[in-house]
Design an enzyme around this catalytic site. Structure first.
Site, PDB file in Angstrom:
ATOM      1  N   ARG A 191       0.822  -1.215   0.000  1.00 20.45           N
ATOM      2  CA  ARG A 191       0.000   0.000   0.000  1.00 20.45           C
ATOM      3  C   ARG A 191       0.859   1.270   0.000  1.00 20.45           C
ATOM      4  NH1 ARG A 191      -5.083  -1.448   4.036  1.00 20.45           N
ATOM      5  NH2 ARG A 191      -6.440  -2.253   2.393  1.00 20.45           N
ATOM      6  N   GLY A 216      -6.859  -8.367   0.059  1.00 18.61           N
ATOM      7  CA  GLY A 216      -7.008  -9.257   1.205  1.00 18.61           C
ATOM      8  C   GLY A 216      -6.327 -10.588   0.989  1.00 18.61           C
TER       9      GLY A 216
HETATM   10  C1  3PG Z   1      -8.714  -2.127   5.212  1.00 15.33           C
HETATM   11  O1  3PG Z   1      -7.577  -2.591   5.298  1.00 15.33           O
HETATM   12  O2  3PG Z   1      -9.730  -2.836   5.185  1.00 15.33           O
HETATM   13  C2  3PG Z   1      -8.840  -0.640   5.053  1.00 15.33           C
HETATM   14  O3  3PG Z   1      -7.646  -0.002   5.373  1.00 15.33           O
HETATM   15  C3  3PG Z   1      -9.972  -0.098   5.883  1.00 15.33           C
HETATM   16  O4  3PG Z   1      -9.777  -0.441   7.230  1.00 15.33           O
HETATM   17  P1  3PG Z   1     -11.022  -0.858   8.117  1.00 15.33           P
HETATM   18  O5  3PG Z   1     -11.567  -2.136   7.568  1.00 15.33           O
HETATM   19  O6  3PG Z   1     -10.490  -1.007   9.514  1.00 15.33           O
HETATM   20  O7  3PG Z   1     -12.018   0.263   8.019  1.00 15.33           O
END
Ligand code: 3PG
Ligand code: MG
Length: 414
Positions: A36, A371
């Site tokens: 990121r 993810g």
């Molecule tokens: C993430 O990694 O999902 C984003 O940075 C947003 O973070 P959050 O899910 O804690 O809002």
């Protein structure tokens, strides 16, 4: 409509307040994946190289919102950013108030400052995603807190830039109220947001065909919206992960002791009816009595026997999916095919990652939702073999589902 991008505006001598998503994974204070940060650099450099004064703001993790918690400090990120840019990155101990104002005033043309974690202030997250709370109205007290926090941040800015794709599904103060306060003509997007929209938006709404989507993960409930959205656009949806077993149950197949969302079986049946031949379920599963690295496994076609859990797609499924992937012109992947963190249940996920790499080599557009699937591609050493790896986890799924975000709609048009 395309959004105006940071390099389309004059930034010389101006303070550019850039919202980035530096919510990077950390272990004992060390950053374990800096994608990121690296993905933000094009816009960071664009401002610095043209003599702008760059003020970066981000959240990290989910602190309580009651002040500084050292474990959630962005200080290690400032150091990493300095290494990547090979210049000094100033760091402000708070994102609003006197420490922030003084640090911002000290930024020179071409300089860069990172503000401390936005979420040390509860106001930042008082209004969450539109998805969770479509109609939620803040109380008068919350409204006042939001306004004062937004004002404290907006005073750092001549120009606002949203380069935080991973957070675009959150209607948080730094994402929404700050640009709203600055008004039109002063809010642009960064290159990362532009790139994410190109791949998650254009490439999947006007796909080169055949278009295959691979969806995995534990829960059908997380993916319903995406499956419904994609059905009309894709030629095939390949299902993997534990959510397969909710579909199995809907078809009357045995699931043994596998994870299965009992309360979502009717829903899964509805999706199966709607999808018809487009939706493919695993034909075999790698099963074990318990989830343990190196556990004794057996492969079963169709029904999962009593007492066993399906923990990965089986080899026949992996081969069939690989064939579909390798003949597609556009491939979108979100969610692992099995419990890939625990070998040997990583085999199906790795096979899919390799098939995507092969498809990319042949000229297909390959898009990885963030993810777990991004982590799997990394683990397979194939991160450079994909057209695009999204920096958004929740955000990429929500974007595929909704096709727009309020936090992006408000930005200036190109
Ligand atoms: C993430 O990694 O999902 C984003 O940075 C947003 O973070 P959050 O899910 O804690 O809002
Ligand atoms: Mg998240």
């Amino acid at each position: 409509m395309a959004k105006r991008v940071i390099d389309q505006v004059d930034v010389a001598g101006r303070r550019v307040l850039m919202r980035v998503d530096y919510n990077v994974p950390m272990e004992e204070g060390a950053i374990t994946d800096d994608r990121r940060i690296r993905q933000s650099l094009e816009s960071v450099r664009s401002v610095m190289d043209r003599g702008g004064r760059l003020i970066l703001m981000s959240h990290l993790g989910r602190p309580k919102g009651t002040g500084v918690e050292p474990a959630f400090s962005l200080a290690p990120v400032a150091r990493r950013l300095g290494e990547l840019l090979q210049c000094s990155v100033a760091f402000a101990a708070d994102c609003v108030g006197a420490p922030a104002d003084e640090s911002v005033a000290a930024v020179r043309d071409g300089g860069v400052l990172l503000l401390e974690n936005l979420r040390f202030h509860a106001a930042e997250t008082l209004i969450d995603s539109a998805k969770k709370n479509p109609d939620k109205k803040p109380t008068a007290e919350q409204k006042a807190a939001i306004e004062s926090f937004a004002a404290g941040l907006a005073r750092h800015a001549d120009l606002y830039c949203n380069n935080a794709f991973g957070t675009c599904h959150r209607k948080h103060v730094s994402m929404y109220d700050v640009p709203m306060r600055l008004g039109p003509g002063r809010r642009v997007c960064g290159h990362l947001v532009q790139k994410e929209l190109k791949f998650l938006g254009d490439a999947t709404t006007n796909p080169r065909r055949p278009f295959a989507a691979i969806l995995g993960g534990a829960k059908v409930s997380d993916k319903i919206g995406v499956i419904e959205q994609l059905l009309s656009r894709v030629d095939a949806i390949l299902i993997g992960g534990a959510m397969s077993y909710t579909f199995y149950a809907a078809k009357g197949l045995g699931v043994g002791a596998s994870l299965c969302e009992r309360d979502k079986i009717d829903l899964a049946r509805g999706l199966l009816d709607k999808a018809g031949a487009k939706l493919h379920l695993p034909q075999d599963s790698v099963c074990a009595a318990k989830l343990e690295a190196g556990a004794a496994t057996s492969t079963h076609a169709g029904n999962v026997p009593d007492g066993l859990m399906g923990l990965d797609i089986g080899p026949a499924t992996a081969a069939a999916y690989a064939k579909q992937i390798e003949s597609a012109a556009t491939v979108l992947w979100n969610g692992p095919m099995g419990v890939f963190e625990t070998p040997p249940f990583d085999a199906g996920t790795l096979a899919v990652a390799r098939a995507l790499a092969e498809a990319t080599r042949r000229g297909a557009t390959t898009i990885i939702g963030g993810g777990d699937s991004a982590a799997a591609v990394d683990a397979a050493g194939l991160a450079d073999s994909m057209s695009h790896i999204s920096t958004g986890g929740g955000a990429s799924l929500e974007y595929l589902e909704r096709g727009s975000f309020a936090t992006l709609d408000l930005l200036d048009e190109a």
